[in-house]
Design a protein around this motif. Structure first.
Motif, PDB file in Angstrom:
ATOM      1  N   VAL A  31     -45.372  32.189 -38.567  1.00 56.54           N
ATOM      2  CA  VAL A  31     -45.104  32.102 -40.000  1.00 56.54           C
ATOM      3  C   VAL A  31     -45.283  30.625 -40.353  1.00 56.54           C
ATOM      4  N   ALA A  32     -46.364  30.289 -41.037  1.00 55.93           N
ATOM      5  CA  ALA A  32     -46.801  28.896 -41.147  1.00 55.93           C
ATOM      6  C   ALA A  32     -46.159  28.117 -42.287  1.00 55.93           C
ATOM      7  N   TYR A  33     -45.327  28.773 -43.100  1.00 58.47           N
ATOM      8  CA  TYR A  33     -44.686  28.086 -44.221  1.00 58.47           C
ATOM      9  C   TYR A  33     -43.178  28.230 -44.117  1.00 58.47           C
ATOM     10  N   GLY A  34     -42.484  27.182 -44.540  1.00 59.47           N
ATOM     11  CA  GLY A  34     -41.030  27.191 -44.489  1.00 59.47           C
ATOM     12  C   GLY A  34     -40.449  26.477 -45.690  1.00 59.47           C
ATOM     13  N   VAL A  35     -39.175  26.107 -45.585  1.00 57.27           N
ATOM     14  CA  VAL A  35     -38.463  25.463 -46.682  1.00 57.27           C
ATOM     15  C   VAL A  35     -38.400  23.962 -46.428  1.00 57.27           C
ATOM     16  N   GLY A  36     -38.936  23.178 -47.359  1.00 51.70           N
ATOM     17  CA  GLY A  36     -38.966  21.734 -47.205  1.00 51.70           C
ATOM     18  C   GLY A  36     -38.135  21.016 -48.248  1.00 51.70           C
ATOM     19  N   LEU A  37     -38.044  19.690 -48.118  1.00 49.93           N
ATOM     20  CA  LEU A  37     -37.300  18.882 -49.077  1.00 49.93           C
ATOM     21  C   LEU A  37     -38.050  18.826 -50.413  1.00 49.93           C
ATOM     22  N   PRO A  38     -37.356  19.047 -51.526  1.00 47.72           N
ATOM     23  CA  PRO A  38     -38.026  18.975 -52.834  1.00 47.72           C
ATOM     24  C   PRO A  38     -38.690  17.622 -53.093  1.00 47.72           C
ATOM     25  N   CYS A  39     -38.147  16.547 -52.544  1.00 51.16           N
ATOM     26  CA  CYS A  39     -38.727  15.221 -52.779  1.00 51.16           C
ATOM     27  C   CYS A  39     -40.094  15.060 -52.119  1.00 51.16           C
ATOM     28  N   ASP A  40     -40.439  15.945 -51.195  1.00 51.69           N
ATOM     29  CA  ASP A  40     -41.720  15.830 -50.488  1.00 51.69           C
ATOM     30  C   ASP A  40     -42.894  16.382 -51.281  1.00 51.69           C
ATOM     31  N   ARG A  41     -42.629  16.952 -52.443  1.00 51.10           N
ATOM     32  CA  ARG A  41     -43.744  17.523 -53.220  1.00 51.10           C
ATOM     33  C   ARG A  41     -44.708  16.446 -53.717  1.00 51.10           C
ATOM     34  N   VAL A  42     -44.297  15.191 -53.658  1.00 53.20           N
ATOM     35  CA  VAL A  42     -45.195  14.112 -54.109  1.00 53.20           C
ATOM     36  C   VAL A  42     -46.240  13.771 -53.051  1.00 53.20           C
ATOM     37  N   TYR A  43     -46.084  14.277 -51.829  1.00 45.15           N
ATOM     38  CA  TYR A  43     -47.046  13.988 -50.758  1.00 45.15           C
ATOM     39  C   TYR A  43     -48.105  15.088 -50.726  1.00 45.15           C
ATOM     40  N   PRO A  44     -49.363  14.776 -51.062  1.00 49.91           N
ATOM     41  CA  PRO A  44     -50.410  15.796 -51.103  1.00 49.91           C
ATOM     42  C   PRO A  44     -50.523  16.585 -49.791  1.00 49.91           C
ATOM     43  N   GLY A  45     -50.596  17.896 -49.916  1.00 52.46           N
ATOM     44  CA  GLY A  45     -50.705  18.778 -48.756  1.00 52.46           C
ATOM     45  C   GLY A  45     -49.404  19.449 -48.383  1.00 52.46           C
ATOM     46  N   SER A  46     -48.284  18.786 -48.647  1.00 50.92           N
ATOM     47  CA  SER A  46     -46.983  19.388 -48.336  1.00 50.92           C
ATOM     48  C   SER A  46     -46.760  20.617 -49.203  1.00 50.92           C
ATOM     49  N   SER A  47     -46.072  21.604 -48.634  1.00 52.22           N
ATOM     50  CA  SER A  47     -45.756  22.799 -49.398  1.00 52.22           C
ATOM     51  C   SER A  47     -44.452  23.403 -48.899  1.00 52.22           C
ATOM     52  N   SER A  48     -43.822  24.184 -49.750  1.00 48.33           N
ATOM     53  CA  SER A  48     -42.547  24.800 -49.411  1.00 48.33           C
ATOM     54  C   SER A  48     -42.430  26.128 -50.142  1.00 48.33           C
ATOM     55  N   ILE A  49     -41.616  27.019 -49.580  1.00 51.29           N
ATOM     56  CA  ILE A  49     -41.254  28.248 -50.283  1.00 51.29           C
ATOM     57  C   ILE A  49     -39.737  28.264 -50.447  1.00 51.29           C
ATOM     58  N   LEU A  50     -39.246  29.099 -51.349  1.00 50.33           N
ATOM     59  CA  LEU A  50     -37.810  29.212 -51.555  1.00 50.33           C
ATOM     60  C   LEU A  50     -37.154  29.826 -50.324  1.00 50.33           C
ATOM     61  N   TYR A  51     -35.920  29.398 -50.047  1.00 50.92           N
ATOM     62  CA  TYR A  51     -35.271  29.929 -48.850  1.00 50.92           C
ATOM     63  C   TYR A  51     -35.071  31.436 -48.948  1.00 50.92           C
ATOM     64  N   GLU A  52     -34.850  31.957 -50.168  1.00 49.82           N
ATOM     65  CA  GLU A  52     -34.711  33.407 -50.320  1.00 49.82           C
ATOM     66  C   GLU A  52     -36.013  34.120 -49.960  1.00 49.82           C
ATOM     67  N   ASP A  53     -37.128  33.508 -50.310  1.00 42.07           N
ATOM     68  CA  ASP A  53     -38.425  34.129 -50.008  1.00 42.07           C
ATOM     69  C   ASP A  53     -38.699  34.115 -48.508  1.00 42.07           C
ATOM     70  N   LEU A  54     -38.341  33.026 -47.826  1.00 39.83           N
ATOM     71  CA  LEU A  54     -38.518  32.979 -46.371  1.00 39.83           C
ATOM     72  C   LEU A  54     -37.624  34.020 -45.710  1.00 39.83           C
ATOM     73  N   ARG A  55     -36.367  34.073 -46.124  1.00 39.50           N
ATOM     74  CA  ARG A  55     -35.429  35.062 -45.566  1.00 39.50           C
ATOM     75  C   ARG A  55     -35.943  36.483 -45.755  1.00 39.50           C
ATOM     76  N   ASN A  56     -36.419  36.791 -46.957  1.00 41.39           N
ATOM     77  CA  ASN A  56     -36.881  38.152 -47.251  1.00 41.39           C
ATOM     78  C   ASN A  56     -38.177  38.479 -46.504  1.00 41.39           C
TER      79      ASN A  56
END
Length: 238
Positions: free
Chosen positions: A63-88
């Motif tokens: 599972v190649a995507y997880g939950v990251g720090l919101p402050c990291d969205r300024v770094y191109p390439g970084s991505s995150s999903i909501l913890y509820e979405d990962l759990r589900n």
């Protein structure tokens, strides 16, 4: 052994002998200027393959995507999903595999975000075990840190040992936010960029492959004990 390499008949044959499945959980996340976005994914897949060799258990597709720090969205390439979405998502995958005869699920991650781990631990299924690979004592190995931080002395050492060709040594920079200030970022309460940060927290300039070898040895022992506890709970010492 990778499940993705099996046919469904191969998987059926496996299930006649075993009921466990290792599920690596990665993330696409900035790791400063010297480590690749898939650093945590590379590490977790390496450990998943090691555990498979030691136990005979299958490894599910990462599972190649997880939950990251919101402050990291300024770094191109970084991505995150909501913890509820990962759990589900994890719960949904496990539901399918349970119907086919898999019964024990070993969720493995090298990403320590508190909401990422919360999502894995809240998976609404029985016989699900979660392992944070870096939840080990390594203070005696490190020179400038007392624990794992981010793209730091510890993580960079692990990458220098496992994947030295992926480390941009000439781009290593040290940077650390004061602990009391960084807590708001860790708790996802603050999402503004950290001023002056190249993306790391810690002292990657102090990293070495030798330290990485020691850290990986401890992670292997920690993970193997964890998976044996899930396979043979009655025989694992308290």
């Amino acid at each position: 052994m990778r499940l993705e390499d099996f046919t469904w008949e191969d998987a059926a044959a496996y299930l006649r002998q075993h009921d466990g499945l290792i599920i690596p959980i990665g993330i696409c996340e900035q790791h400063s200027t010297h480590l690749p976005l898939n650093t945590d994914t590379l590490v977790v897949e390496f450990l998943a393959d090691y555990l498979s060799q030691e136990t005979g258990l299958l490894v599910a597709p990462t599972v190649a995507y997880g939950v990251g720090l919101p402050c990291d969205r300024v770094y191109p390439g970084s991505s995150s999903i909501l913890y509820e979405d990962l759990r589900n998502a994890i719960s949904s995958l496990i539901c399918w595999w349970k119907l086919q005869g898999f019964a024990r699920f070993f969720l493995l991650t090298a990403h320590g975000d508190m909401f990422h781990l919360k999502a894995l631990r809240e998976t609404k299924q029985e016989h699900v075990f979660v392992c944070d690979l870096y939840d080990v004592e390594i203070q005696d190995i490190l020179d400038k840190q007392t624990s794992v931080k981010h793209a730091c002395e510890a993580e960079t050492s692990v990458m220098l040992y496992l994947f030295p060709e992926k480390v941009r040594r000439d781009r290593i920079q040290d940077f650390e936010t004061p602990s009391e200030e960084f807590q708001a970022y860790l708790q996802h309460l603050k999402d503004t960029p950290i001023q002056g940060s190249p993306g790391c927290q810690g002292h990657p300039s102090s990293a070495s492959a030798e330290k990485g070898a020691q850290i990986v040895a401890r992670i292997k022992a920690h993970a193997l004990e964890w998976i044996h506890h899930g396979l043979f709970p009655s025989t694992t010492p308290e």
